[in-house]
Scaffold this motif. Structure first.
Motif, PDB file in Angstrom:
ATOM      1  N   MET A  78       0.872  -1.284  -0.066  1.00 29.06           N
ATOM      2  CA  MET A  78       0.000   0.012  -0.033  1.00 29.06           C
ATOM      3  C   MET A  78       1.146   1.520   0.042  1.00 29.06           C
ATOM      4  O   MET A  78       0.366   2.591   0.308  1.00 29.06           O
ATOM      5  CB  MET A  78      -0.943   0.047   1.154  1.00 29.06           C
ATOM      6  N   GLU A  81      -0.221   4.158  -2.334  1.00 28.27           N
ATOM      7  CA  GLU A  81      -1.742   4.781  -1.796  1.00 28.27           C
ATOM      8  C   GLU A  81      -1.456   5.591  -0.350  1.00 28.27           C
ATOM      9  O   GLU A  81      -1.761   6.806  -0.327  1.00 28.27           O
ATOM     10  CB  GLU A  81      -2.613   3.711  -1.229  1.00 28.27           C
ATOM     11  N   PRO A  90      -3.115   1.201   6.546  1.00 27.50           N
ATOM     12  CA  PRO A  90      -3.768   0.172   5.886  1.00 27.50           C
ATOM     13  C   PRO A  90      -3.858  -0.987   6.756  1.00 27.50           C
ATOM     14  O   PRO A  90      -4.637  -1.794   6.548  1.00 27.50           O
ATOM     15  CB  PRO A  90      -2.856   0.249   4.729  1.00 27.50           C
TER      16      PRO A  90
END
Length: 383
Positions: A78, A81, A90
């Protein structure tokens, strides 16, 4: 084998005892069993249908290492992101403490979860309903101690909100069997276990965040006592290596080779030479093996020995009685994950199902051609 083939730079050998020990202790080996379980777990986190995931295995198999490795792996996945949106967390995780006096403390649990999510105002969560009641009665709220026994619902709502806003995919909980270590008069109570589980499941459902429970076979035994619990959980078994299995034996040998190349001693040891002895004294658990080799490394460096010898292994092995306890617990726990003919037959009996071949009576072997005698010896001589 030359030093170039080893899994560290030659300069490490000139560093201090503490640095060499730290290198080995901190290194996580992604061996066959861990990789299989890790892949299955991540697939469940990303794509699975169950909100509660349970990872169970024997003591010393490496669950805590898997816990840490999973957090780091999801963070890597992740990364793009989280760089775009710094508010995203996350994945998060906590270790569950053994409950004091056999009573699980939900308020303490919520507090630890919020800490793992870096909530800046944990100590200032206030039960709004309590303030409203006091205002109606003309009483002042307790500003000196806003966090009191009545704030657990507020902490719970804060967790749900944090999970949603942080877009948290999963909460990992190590030593999760402590959820069900309750008072002795209630221990083993299906009703009490159901209440504990319902609270966990409700948190997962309300926050749309998956909860991953890491624990020993004790955790699995609790869920198997109640059909309502077992059917709502995705179970992932993290087994030890089975030396009677050819593939496991080969994988265990590969694990030993990796460890021997990681040990920062002057001369690379030959652990595979003692593979059967090492398996016996680690019962096939990578975690027990790693801890054992940590003791061996510390011992060798302290004594300024060139390598890890058989004598060193023997000095630092666990006592046989401890290994027997660990082995018995592991083998008993593994039974829950094994499908055998006896269990299948019991299930069929309970459901009233019988296979056709079970109902068939043995056919009588008749003479294929009537009128023609079967070959046999006739009686001869006088009657």
């Amino acid at each position: 084998m030359t030093k170039k083939q080893r899994l560290f730079g030659e300069e490490l050998l000139s560093k201090s005892k503490k640095e060499r020990e730290s290198f080995f202790n901190d290194f996580t080996v992604s061996h066959t069993k861990m990789k299989q379980v890790s892949d299955e777990l991540k697939n469940e986190i990303y794509k699975g249908s169950q909100n509660i995931i349970m990872v169970v295995g024997p003591s010393g198999v490496g669950k805590s290492r898997l816990f840490t490795a999973t957090v780091l792996s999801v963070l890597r996945d992740m990364k793009e992101e989280t760089e775009k949106d710094r508010s995203i967390i996350p994945i998060s995780g906590i270790e569950l403490p053994n409950p004091d006096l056999g009573k699980f403390n939900w308020k303490d649990f919520y507090y630890r979860v919020l800490s793992s999510l870096r909530d800046p105002l944990i100590d200032y969560k206030i039960d709004v309903t309590d303030i409203e009641k006091k205002n109606r009665k003309g009483k002042k709220s307790n500003k000196k101690n806003p966090l009191n026994a009545n704030t657990a619902p507020e902490l719970r709502r804060s967790i749900e909100s944090a999970f949603f806003n942080r877009k948290t995919k999963a909460l990992l909980i190590d030593e999760a069997q402590h959820f069900f270590k309750i008072n002795s008069e209630k221990r083993g109570s299906s009703e009490q276990n159901q209440r504990q589980f319902n609270s966990i499941k409700s948190l997962a459902n309300m926050s749309t965040t998956k909860i991953v429970l890491f624990g020993t076979y004790d955790l699995n035994a609790v869920f198997n006592l109640d059909g309502q619990l077992s059917r709502r959980v995705k179970e992932i078994h993290f087994p030890r290596y089975d030396y009677t299995n050819a593939n496991d034996r080969k994988s265990f040998q590969a694990l030993l080779l990796t460890f021997q190349k990681l040990l920062p001693v002057e001369k690379e040891p030959d652990l595979r030479k003692y593979s059967e002895y090492i398996y016996e004294n680690s019962i096939g658990c990578a975690g027990i093996l790693k801890n054992w080799l940590q003791r061996c490394l510390s011992d060798a460096l302290e004594k300024e020995e060139m390598t890890i010898t058989y004598q060193n292994l023997k000095r630092n092995a666990l006592q046989t009685k401890k290994l027997l306890t660990l082995a018995n617990e592991a083998i008993t726990g593994e039974y829950y994950f094994s499908d055998n003919k006896k269990d299948k037959k019991e299930l069929q009996t309970l459901l009233g199902i019988k296979k056709e071949k079970d109902n068939e009576k043995p056919k009588r072997k008749n003479n294929p051609k009537p009128g023609i005698r079967k070959p046999e010896r006739d009686t001869v001589g006088l009657a």
